[in-house]
Write a protein that holds these residues in place. Structure first.
Motif, short mmCIF file in Angstrom:
data_model
loop_
_atom_site.label_atom_id
_atom_site.label_comp_id
_atom_site.label_asym_id
_atom_site.label_seq_id
_atom_site.Cartn_x
_atom_site.Cartn_y
_atom_site.Cartn_z
N ILE A 30 0.86 -1.19 0.00
CA ILE A 30 0.00 0.00 0.00
C ILE A 30 0.89 1.23 0.00
O ILE A 30 1.88 1.30 0.73
CB ILE A 30 -0.93 -0.01 1.24
CG1 ILE A 30 -1.85 -1.24 1.19
CG2 ILE A 30 -1.74 1.27 1.30
CD1 ILE A 30 -2.60 -1.50 2.48
N THR A 84 -3.68 0.71 -4.40
CA THR A 84 -4.25 1.07 -3.10
C THR A 84 -3.38 2.14 -2.44
O THR A 84 -2.15 2.00 -2.36
CB THR A 84 -4.34 -0.16 -2.17
OG1 THR A 84 -5.24 -1.11 -2.76
CG2 THR A 84 -4.85 0.22 -0.79
N VAL A 110 -9.02 1.83 -1.84
CA VAL A 110 -8.71 0.43 -2.12
C VAL A 110 -8.61 0.20 -3.63
O VAL A 110 -9.50 0.59 -4.39
CB VAL A 110 -9.77 -0.49 -1.50
CG1 VAL A 110 -9.41 -1.96 -1.78
CG2 VAL A 110 -9.87 -0.25 0.01
N GLU A 139 -5.44 -4.74 -6.26
CA GLU A 139 -4.56 -5.83 -5.86
C GLU A 139 -5.37 -6.99 -5.24
O GLU A 139 -6.55 -6.84 -4.92
CB GLU A 139 -3.53 -5.34 -4.82
CG GLU A 139 -2.66 -4.19 -5.30
CD GLU A 139 -3.21 -2.82 -4.95
OE1 GLU A 139 -2.43 -1.84 -4.96
OE2 GLU A 139 -4.43 -2.73 -4.66
N LEU A 161 -3.37 -7.20 0.45
CA LEU A 161 -3.57 -5.91 1.09
C LEU A 161 -3.79 -6.06 2.60
O LEU A 161 -3.23 -5.31 3.40
CB LEU A 161 -4.77 -5.19 0.46
CG LEU A 161 -4.63 -4.81 -1.01
CD1 LEU A 161 -5.96 -4.32 -1.57
CD2 LEU A 161 -3.55 -3.74 -1.19
#
Length: 378
Positions: free
Chosen positions: A318, A329, A361, A364, A369
């Motif tokens: 992230i 994200t 979001v 992925e 995540l």
């Protein structure tokens, strides 16, 4: 009527190209020649209109069920242009927890130019009605709001606005026309930061105003031409390309967001999760009535400032970055980024404090995540 998924891909079929090119041409031209004196091809100067931008605008208008869409160089340029339809002394009611850049524009630029604003919890119709006065010309809302995800009943608010001859303006950036169509719910103007989900790839800036009324469209187009803030041909092409995958991106990002929101709810260091798709969200039922989906924006508060900063510093997959709506994200710290210009008192009133984080979001694999968040919490 063509399904919105098909509209995303095909949009405006008039590509103004005789070669059979499947991809819309980029008309990278500032000016266009006249066939003869007093005649025009329909295009004279790209500040006024460009064929590539026109294709994009017709696509966005169709997606929002509007008659016209005007493409600006950024979301803030779109709002700035919109404010030019008002005159000194006009009064505007706005959501109290708008994106910080919108609040900055209203308070630091538009107020200086003679407009007057009141910020309210627009989920409360009583609060809005109490603020309406004879000078009130518009109500400007986000739904869901940024970053506290409050949901306003667009249809109910539109009835109030129409009864008082007040414009209802809806920032539809978070849900896009794929999940929500405010014009069909009674709004007069829909605004987008096209930089976000419509583009979807974090690679350009854009903004839109979409309307149903022809006179209002003409007024906004005159403002666009006068300000010179129209979207460039290449950036228009990037938006056309991005919109082609809007439907599948929105669906998958929402699926990922639901999984992450449910995981966050069960974490001992998470004190509150702001996600419209959770059944205990105050706006859940309204959202189900007026939208086809809940989107993929999540805010959450953790147990301490130290935990918040540790997460920002430890995430790997992230990205700690501003903006939202792209395939990647992103996590942001609203008090230092999107809402940094607000006073401490204003942020505290909106629950935008040292413990709040916001997630956009992406696409992925959801488990990856969650795993990244889990290690960042440790």
């Amino acid at each position: 009527m063509v399904n919105i998924r098909t509209l995303c891909i095909h949009g405006n079929e008039d590509k103004r190209d005789l070669t059979g090119s499947v991809s819309v041409p980029i008309y990278q031209s500032a000016t266009f020649a006249h066939p003869s004196v007093g005649e025009t091809t329909g295009y004279d100067y790209s500040r006024r209109q460009n064929p590539t931008r026109e294709h994009l605008e017709k696509t966005v208008a169709a997606l929002e069920s509007g008659t016209d869409a005007i493409a600006f160089s950024s979301g803030m340029a779109a709002i700035s242009g919109l404010m030019e339809i008002f005159t000194p002394g006009d009064h505007i009611i706005a959501s109290s927890d708008l994106y910080g850049g919108s609040i900055r524009l209203f308070q630091q630029v538009n107020t200086k130019n003679g407009l007057r604003f009141n910020f309210a919890d627009t989920t409360s119709l009583d609060q809005i009605e109490a603020l309406i006065c004879k000078e009130t010309k518009a109500i400007f809302i986000e739904t869901p709001t940024n970053p506290t995800m409050r949901v306003t009943d667009i249809s109910a608010l539109s009835r109030i606005a129409r009864s008082r001859n007040i414009l209802l303006i809806v920032d539809n950036t978070f849900l896009t026309p794929y999940f929500q169509q405010p014009l069909l719910l009674g709004a007069d103007i829909v605004m987008h930061s096209g930089t976000k989900y419509l583009c979807g790839h974090n690679d350009t800036l854009a903004g839109f105003l979409v309307v149903s009324d022809a006179d209002l469209a003409a007024k906004l187009r005159h403002i666009l031409m006068s300000l010179g803030s129209g979207l460039s041909p290449f950036d228009s092409w990037l938006l056309i390309r991005g919109i082609k995958t809007l439907s599948i991106r929105m669906e998958k990002q929402q699926e990922n967001a639901m999984a992450i929101a449910q995981w966050l709810q069960g974490h001992e260091k998470v004190k509150k999760v702001y996600y419209v798709g959770l059944p205990d969200h105050p706006g859940f039922e309204i959202s189900k009535r007026q939208s086809k989906g809940f989107g993929s924006m999540i805010s959450f508060s953790v147990d301490s400032e130290e935990t918040a900063k540790r997460i920002l510093e430890k995430v790997n997959l992230i990205l700690y970055a501003e903006s939202l709506g792209g395939v990647e994200t992103l996590i942001t710290y609203p008090m230092l980024q999107t809402h940094a210009d607000l006073s401490q008192e204003e942020r505290d009133a909106k629950e935008i404090n040292e413990t709040m984080l916001r997630l956009s979001v992406g696409l992925e694999y959801a488990d990856d995540l969650i795993e990244d968040l889990e290690q960042a919490f440790e």
